[in-house]
Design a protein around this motif. Structure first.
Motif, PDB file in Angstrom:
ATOM      1  N   VAL A 147       1.162  -1.218  -0.671  1.00 41.89           N
ATOM      2  CA  VAL A 147       0.101  -0.335   0.038  1.00 41.89           C
ATOM      3  C   VAL A 147       0.512   1.228   0.271  1.00 41.89           C
ATOM      4  O   VAL A 147       1.678   1.141   0.671  1.00 41.89           O
ATOM      5  CB  VAL A 147      -1.337   0.098   1.455  1.00 41.89           C
ATOM      6  N   LYS A 148       0.557   2.565  -0.500  1.00 38.67           N
ATOM      7  CA  LYS A 148       1.559   3.326  -1.018  1.00 38.67           C
ATOM      8  C   LYS A 148       0.573   4.594  -1.061  1.00 38.67           C
ATOM      9  O   LYS A 148       0.021   4.914  -1.585  1.00 38.67           O
ATOM     10  CB  LYS A 148       2.125   3.035  -2.506  1.00 38.67           C
ATOM     11  N   ILE A 149       1.092   5.469  -0.059  1.00 38.30           N
ATOM     12  CA  ILE A 149       0.654   6.371  -0.482  1.00 38.30           C
ATOM     13  C   ILE A 149       2.015   7.896  -1.135  1.00 38.30           C
ATOM     14  O   ILE A 149       2.653   8.143  -0.586  1.00 38.30           O
ATOM     15  CB  ILE A 149       1.033   7.055   1.075  1.00 38.30           C
ATOM     16  N   VAL A 150       0.979   8.581  -2.209  1.00 37.06           N
ATOM     17  CA  VAL A 150       1.668   9.883  -2.747  1.00 37.06           C
ATOM     18  C   VAL A 150       0.985  11.137  -2.807  1.00 37.06           C
ATOM     19  O   VAL A 150       0.032  11.221  -3.112  1.00 37.06           O
ATOM     20  CB  VAL A 150       1.594   8.917  -4.223  1.00 37.06           C
ATOM     21  N   THR A 151       1.561  11.645  -2.750  1.00 39.91           N
ATOM     22  CA  THR A 151       1.912  13.495  -3.158  1.00 39.91           C
ATOM     23  C   THR A 151       1.996  14.094  -3.928  1.00 39.91           C
ATOM     24  O   THR A 151       3.405  13.781  -4.232  1.00 39.91           O
ATOM     25  CB  THR A 151       1.680  14.173  -1.490  1.00 39.91           C
ATOM     26  N   THR A 152       1.525  15.369  -5.328  1.00 35.25           N
ATOM     27  CA  THR A 152       2.287  15.580  -6.356  1.00 35.25           C
ATOM     28  C   THR A 152       0.860  16.631  -6.240  1.00 35.25           C
ATOM     29  O   THR A 152       0.123  16.769  -5.707  1.00 35.25           O
ATOM     30  CB  THR A 152       1.408  14.537  -7.666  1.00 35.25           C
ATOM     31  N   ILE A 153       1.930  17.553  -6.983  1.00 29.03           N
ATOM     32  CA  ILE A 153       1.673  18.525  -8.236  1.00 29.03           C
ATOM     33  C   ILE A 153       1.317  17.902  -9.309  1.00 29.03           C
ATOM     34  O   ILE A 153       2.235  17.793  -9.833  1.00 29.03           O
ATOM     35  CB  ILE A 153       2.188  20.167  -7.913  1.00 29.03           C
ATOM     36  N   VAL A 154      -0.291  18.758  -9.778  1.00 28.82           N
ATOM     37  CA  VAL A 154      -0.043  18.647 -11.257  1.00 28.82           C
ATOM     38  C   VAL A 154      -0.647  19.295 -11.937  1.00 28.82           C
ATOM     39  O   VAL A 154      -1.460  20.635 -11.618  1.00 28.82           O
ATOM     40  CB  VAL A 154      -1.915  16.977 -11.816  1.00 28.82           C
ATOM     41  N   GLY A 155      -0.144  19.623 -13.477  1.00 28.79           N
ATOM     42  CA  GLY A 155      -0.448  21.115 -14.688  1.00 28.79           C
ATOM     43  C   GLY A 155       0.524  21.442 -13.457  1.00 28.79           C
ATOM     44  O   GLY A 155       1.603  22.302 -13.033  1.00 28.79           O
ATOM     45  N   THR A 156       0.105  23.277 -14.652  1.00 28.64           N
ATOM     46  CA  THR A 156       1.458  24.172 -14.078  1.00 28.64           C
ATOM     47  C   THR A 156       0.843  25.525 -14.458  1.00 28.64           C
ATOM     48  O   THR A 156      -0.963  25.838 -14.878  1.00 28.64           O
ATOM     49  CB  THR A 156       2.035  24.651 -15.734  1.00 28.64           C
TER      50      THR A 156
ATOM     51  N   ALA B  47      -3.595  19.988  -5.933  1.00 27.96           N
ATOM     52  CA  ALA B  47      -2.747  19.155  -5.562  1.00 27.96           C
ATOM     53  C   ALA B  47      -3.435  17.722  -5.428  1.00 27.96           C
ATOM     54  O   ALA B  47      -4.820  18.007  -4.009  1.00 27.96           O
ATOM     55  CB  ALA B  47      -3.010  19.878  -3.762  1.00 27.96           C
ATOM     56  N   SER B  48      -2.580  16.737  -5.142  1.00 31.81           N
ATOM     57  CA  SER B  48      -2.828  15.399  -5.260  1.00 31.81           C
ATOM     58  C   SER B  48      -2.408  14.622  -4.316  1.00 31.81           C
ATOM     59  O   SER B  48      -1.068  14.995  -3.584  1.00 31.81           O
ATOM     60  CB  SER B  48      -3.367  14.945  -6.521  1.00 31.81           C
ATOM     61  N   ILE B  49      -3.186  13.992  -3.994  1.00 32.17           N
ATOM     62  CA  ILE B  49      -3.339  13.020  -2.333  1.00 32.17           C
ATOM     63  C   ILE B  49      -3.708  11.539  -3.383  1.00 32.17           C
ATOM     64  O   ILE B  49      -4.606  11.014  -3.053  1.00 32.17           O
ATOM     65  CB  ILE B  49      -2.756  12.746  -1.052  1.00 32.17           C
ATOM     66  N   LYS B  50      -2.904  10.405  -3.285  1.00 32.26           N
ATOM     67  CA  LYS B  50      -3.315   9.163  -3.706  1.00 32.26           C
ATOM     68  C   LYS B  50      -2.411   8.476  -3.039  1.00 32.26           C
ATOM     69  O   LYS B  50      -1.630   8.010  -2.402  1.00 32.26           O
ATOM     70  CB  LYS B  50      -2.327   8.746  -5.059  1.00 32.26           C
ATOM     71  N   VAL B  51      -3.602   7.106  -2.543  1.00 37.34           N
ATOM     72  CA  VAL B  51      -3.474   5.852  -1.947  1.00 37.34           C
ATOM     73  C   VAL B  51      -3.390   4.515  -3.107  1.00 37.34           C
ATOM     74  O   VAL B  51      -4.489   4.840  -3.513  1.00 37.34           O
ATOM     75  CB  VAL B  51      -4.762   5.375  -0.930  1.00 37.34           C
ATOM     76  N   ILE B  52      -2.382   4.066  -3.387  1.00 36.91           N
ATOM     77  CA  ILE B  52      -1.758   3.199  -3.700  1.00 36.91           C
ATOM     78  C   ILE B  52      -2.228   1.472  -3.394  1.00 36.91           C
ATOM     79  O   ILE B  52      -1.268   1.392  -2.804  1.00 36.91           O
ATOM     80  CB  ILE B  52      -1.168   3.385  -4.601  1.00 36.91           C
ATOM     81  N   ASP B  53      -2.923   0.790  -4.183  1.00 35.67           N
ATOM     82  CA  ASP B  53      -2.695  -0.430  -3.319  1.00 35.67           C
ATOM     83  C   ASP B  53      -2.385  -1.912  -4.638  1.00 35.67           C
ATOM     84  O   ASP B  53      -2.680  -1.408  -5.934  1.00 35.67           O
ATOM     85  CB  ASP B  53      -3.968  -1.381  -2.325  1.00 35.67           C
ATOM     86  N   SER B  54      -1.899  -2.788  -4.018  1.00 36.55           N
ATOM     87  CA  SER B  54      -1.738  -4.347  -5.017  1.00 36.55           C
ATOM     88  C   SER B  54      -2.845  -5.581  -4.422  1.00 36.55           C
ATOM     89  O   SER B  54      -2.755  -6.340  -4.892  1.00 36.55           O
ATOM     90  CB  SER B  54      -0.983  -5.362  -4.984  1.00 36.55           C
ATOM     91  N   GLY B  55      -4.224  -4.580  -3.929  1.00 38.41           N
ATOM     92  CA  GLY B  55      -5.492  -5.538  -3.678  1.00 38.41           C
ATOM     93  C   GLY B  55      -6.099  -6.129  -3.963  1.00 38.41           C
ATOM     94  O   GLY B  55      -5.730  -6.036  -5.382  1.00 38.41           O
ATOM     95  N   ILE B  56      -7.452  -6.920  -3.822  1.00 35.91           N
ATOM     96  CA  ILE B  56      -7.906  -7.491  -4.524  1.00 35.91           C
ATOM     97  C   ILE B  56      -8.606  -6.239  -6.081  1.00 35.91           C
ATOM     98  O   ILE B  56      -9.223  -7.165  -7.158  1.00 35.91           O
ATOM     99  CB  ILE B  56      -9.095  -8.367  -3.980  1.00 35.91           C
ATOM    100  N   GLY B  57      -8.733  -5.322  -6.054  1.00 36.36           N
ATOM    101  CA  GLY B  57      -9.092  -4.450  -7.101  1.00 36.36           C
ATOM    102  C   GLY B  57     -10.382  -4.792  -7.217  1.00 36.36           C
ATOM    103  O   GLY B  57     -11.125  -4.904  -6.911  1.00 36.36           O
TER     104      GLY B  57
END
Length: 239
Positions: free
Chosen positions: A76-85, A91-101
């Protein structure tokens, strides 16, 4: 939990990196206890937006808790990014996993009350199924958007997007807004102002002022095609 959170919200410019760190610190041991790796990837610069810190913290905790619950192995991973110009930064925060989907047929249902990926009397994962519904409502109260991408058996990515905002709203690169119609929003309610900005910013150059007197100062420096002004502002000047 999310159901018991109060909605008397306090909006301030907050850093999504700080939210991500707090959630990571709270859940890394729980993830390791079930054989998962909880990772974190932070943007190198502050991922700032107008948010209620406590409310967003509850939402991200809920997403990470769900990700751990629905992931049997992997990460499970938490990621923060700034998208665009320019004026279109998000401002984005993502929660990514390799789970059951989640299957494509159920993606549209997961934010509905009492719906889960695994349904029926024999479902493997128990719970009321209210968490994502309330998370969506709370994100929208903060004028944000929550979305999900998923493949069954592969994993899921939950993304929360806010308009990138700083304490100095006029510090962005203007090169991206040349030729766009210009709108001045004069509104002392940050929820309403940020919600309008969220819908308009993709096609318009948008500036927000909190009071009529502040707007006069902005109008001395530049011209606008449209002014949207509250009819009940503090002070002697309103719409």
């Amino acid at each position: 939990n999310l159901e018991s959170s109060k909605t008397d919200m306090l909006f301030e410019i907050g850093d999504l990196n700080r939210i991500a760190n707090k959630v990571y610190d709270e859940y890394k041991d729980a993830a390791e206890a079930v054989g998962l790796q909880l990772g974190i990837e932070l943007c190198e610069t502050p991922v700032s937006a107008l948010i209620d810190d406590k409310l967003l913290l509850q939402v991200v905790k809920n997403l990470v808790n769900n990700a751990i619950k629905y992931t049997d192995q992997g990460f499970v991973k938490i990621v923060t990014t700034i998208v665009g110009t320019g004026k279109q930064k998000m401002a984005s925060i993502k929660v990514i996993d390799s789970g059951i989907g989640i299957s494509e047929t159920k993606l549209d249902q997961i934010f509905e009350p009492f719906r889960q990926v695994s349904e029926g009397a024999g479902r493997k994962y128990e719970g009321a199924g209210l968490g994502l519904t309330i998370a969506k409502k709370f994100v929208e109260l903060m004028a944000g958007e929550i979305s999900v991408e998923s493949r069954e058996g592969i994993g899921s990515v939950f993304t929360i997007d806010f308009i990138y905002d700083t304490k100095d709203r006029f510090d962005d690169d203007d090169s991206e807004v040349i030729g766009k119609p210009k709108i001045l929003i004069v509104e002392d309610d940050p929820v309403g102002a940020n919600l309008m900005k969220m819908y308009l910013i993709r096609n318009y150059y948008v500036v927000i002022c909190n009071q009529g007197e502040e707007a006069l100062g902005v109008l001395e420096a530049e011209k606008f095609d449209l002014i949207i002004m509250d009819i009940n502002l503090p002070g002697g000047m309103n719409g």
